[in-house]
Design a protein around this motif. Structure first.
Motif, PDB file in Angstrom:
ATOM      1  N   ARG A  38      -9.708  -3.560  -0.222  1.00 25.01           N
ATOM      2  CA  ARG A  38     -10.444  -2.297  -0.302  1.00 25.01           C
ATOM      3  C   ARG A  38     -11.616  -2.274   0.675  1.00 25.01           C
ATOM      4  NH1 ARG A  38     -10.413  -3.441  -6.125  1.00 25.01           N
ATOM      5  NH2 ARG A  38     -12.686  -3.361  -6.083  1.00 25.01           N
TER       6      ARG A  38
ATOM      7  N   GLN B  48      -8.910   6.083  -1.279  1.00 27.25           N
ATOM      8  CA  GLN B  48      -8.106   4.931  -1.678  1.00 27.25           C
ATOM      9  C   GLN B  48      -8.205   4.795  -3.194  1.00 27.25           C
ATOM     10  OE1 GLN B  48      -9.274   1.034  -0.308  1.00 27.25           O
ATOM     11  NE2 GLN B  48     -11.453   1.498  -0.275  1.00 27.25           N
TER      12      GLN B  48
ATOM     13  N   GLN C  97     -11.093   5.361  -7.705  1.00 28.16           N
ATOM     14  CA  GLN C  97     -10.887   5.973  -6.398  1.00 28.16           C
ATOM     15  C   GLN C  97     -12.168   5.931  -5.596  1.00 28.16           C
ATOM     16  OE1 GLN C  97     -11.066  10.561  -6.521  1.00 28.16           O
ATOM     17  NE2 GLN C  97      -9.913  10.018  -8.363  1.00 28.16           N
TER      18      GLN C  97
ATOM     19  N   VAL D 234     -10.333  -1.489   4.169  1.00 27.37           N
ATOM     20  CA  VAL D 234      -9.983  -0.078   4.315  1.00 27.37           C
ATOM     21  C   VAL D 234     -11.248   0.764   4.476  1.00 27.37           C
ATOM     22  CG1 VAL D 234      -8.950   1.909   3.152  1.00 27.37           C
ATOM     23  CG2 VAL D 234      -7.791  -0.291   3.099  1.00 27.37           C
TER      24      VAL D 234
ATOM     25  N   LEU E  47      -2.793  -0.740  -3.508  1.00 29.07           N
ATOM     26  CA  LEU E  47      -3.603   0.435  -3.230  1.00 29.07           C
ATOM     27  C   LEU E  47      -2.707   1.642  -3.000  1.00 29.07           C
ATOM     28  CD1 LEU E  47      -6.323  -0.678  -0.608  1.00 29.07           C
ATOM     29  CD2 LEU E  47      -6.644  -0.305  -3.058  1.00 29.07           C
TER      30      LEU E  47
ATOM     31  N   ILE F  60      -3.344   5.171  -0.682  1.00 25.61           N
ATOM     32  CA  ILE F  60      -4.281   5.832   0.221  1.00 25.61           C
ATOM     33  C   ILE F  60      -3.737   7.212   0.546  1.00 25.61           C
ATOM     34  CG2 ILE F  60      -5.433   5.758   2.457  1.00 25.61           C
ATOM     35  CD1 ILE F  60      -5.138   2.749   2.448  1.00 25.61           C
TER      36      ILE F  60
ATOM     37  N   ILE G 282       0.844  -1.186   0.000  1.00 23.88           N
ATOM     38  CA  ILE G 282       0.000   0.000   0.000  1.00 23.88           C
ATOM     39  C   ILE G 282       0.879   1.235   0.000  1.00 23.88           C
ATOM     40  CG2 ILE G 282      -1.819   1.251   1.203  1.00 23.88           C
ATOM     41  CD1 ILE G 282      -2.704  -1.330   2.460  1.00 23.88           C
TER      42      ILE G 282
END
Length: 301
Positions: A290, A274, A163, A293, A149, A151, A102
């Motif tokens: 995802r 994200q 996004q 998150v 990802l 973020i 990430i």
């Protein structure tokens, strides 16, 4: 290059483990091979790459500059092979053996990463997490699958990137609770008179700079830092103030017992999102990550 020119994956595993351990005996144990076999494999890899790769020293097998340059690509290849071998339509977090990468800002290392790591360890004990920087390479990394990802506030990402907004940010100021001149409220006049700590990095820093120019304010910058490391302790032990996005500001304030004040100038807010590439929109592991998150950080400040 023909297929026969490609290195055997077991040689890449050897390279990865030896780079970490610097010890041939431990590598042999982890790979379930004898030391002579490991030495033969290392010889093959040295011949293939035309470099010694590791030099024996009193402290262990020290990598050469060529080894330092190759360890990143080697690990990317191994991770791709692991994904290839473990490819599945569904993703089972309880049994998955996978590394997620990430891209995030150093502020997110403080505000998001501890909570995300604790959650993933509880939900997916075999999953490993790697944090990487958000920089000019982020878009290519998302497209290639090198990163899963990104973020943060990354307005420059372009076509092919999905996004999802997580939360919005406004701006606050931090000060010592026993500040000799600041009491309940930080006014504009006092903001201009006090000494400041400025943070050079951060994807939202440009928004603050634009607001200062727009309001014709020139801060008295006593200290400029490249990131947030040590910022809380500095504010706690001095009469300096700093201006930060709310999430990192409140996190540092709580950890260092600092006062949080409304920012007396109008600074444009921004959304933390994200981001992921369209190529991985339907990939099961990426979808699961995802969702985690979103569950943790969606619609929060």
């Amino acid at each position: 290059m023909t297929p026969t020119d490609l290195p055997d994956p077991k040689l890449l595993q050897l390279f990865d483990l030896l780079y970490d351990t610097r010890n041939v005996t431990r590598v042999a144990e982890q790979l379930g091979q004898s030391q002579p076999t490991i030495s033969i494999w290392l010889g093959r890899l040295r011949k293939h790459l035309q470099d010694p790769l590791f030099i024996r020293t009193p402290g262990g097998m020290a990598p050469t500059p060529q080894a330092d340059a190759l360890i990143g690509p080697c690990r990317e290849i191994l991770e791709s092979l692991r994904r290839f071998a473990a490819w599945e339509v569904a993703f089972d977090p309880l049994t998955a053996l996978r590394r997620f990468r990430i891209c995030m800002t150093d502020a997110s290392h403080i505000t998001l990463l501890p909570r995300l790591l604790a959650h993933l360890r509880a939900q997916a004990p075999g999953v490993k997490l790697e944090a990487a920087r958000i920089d000019g390479n982020t878009e290519r990394a998302l497209e290639s699958g090198e990163a899963d990802l990104a973020i943060g506030y990354v307005p420059w990402l372009s076509g092919g990137i999905y996004q999802q907004q997580l939360y919005e940010q406004d701006w606050v100021c931090l000060a010592n609770r026993q500040h000799p001149r600041i009491r309940a409220r930080l006014g504009l006049k006092q903001y201009c008179a006090e000494g400041h700590v400025a943070i050079a990095s951060g994807t939202g820093a440009q928004l603050l700079d634009q607001a200062l120019v727009r309001n014709r304010i020139e801060r008295v910058v006593v200290l400029e830092l490249p990131g947030f490391l040590g910022l809380g302790a500095i504010i706690r032990s001095t009469d300096l103030i700093t201006t930060l996005p709310r999430h990192i500001g409140e996190t540092l304030a709580q950890a260092n017992d600092l006062a949080v004040h409304a920012c007396p100038i109008a600074v444009d807010g921004f959304a933390v999102r994200q981001h992921w590439h369209a190529r991985y929109h339907h990939e099961a592991g990426n979808r699961w990550l995802r969702s985690q998150v979103t569950q943790l950080f969606g619609s929060t400040r």
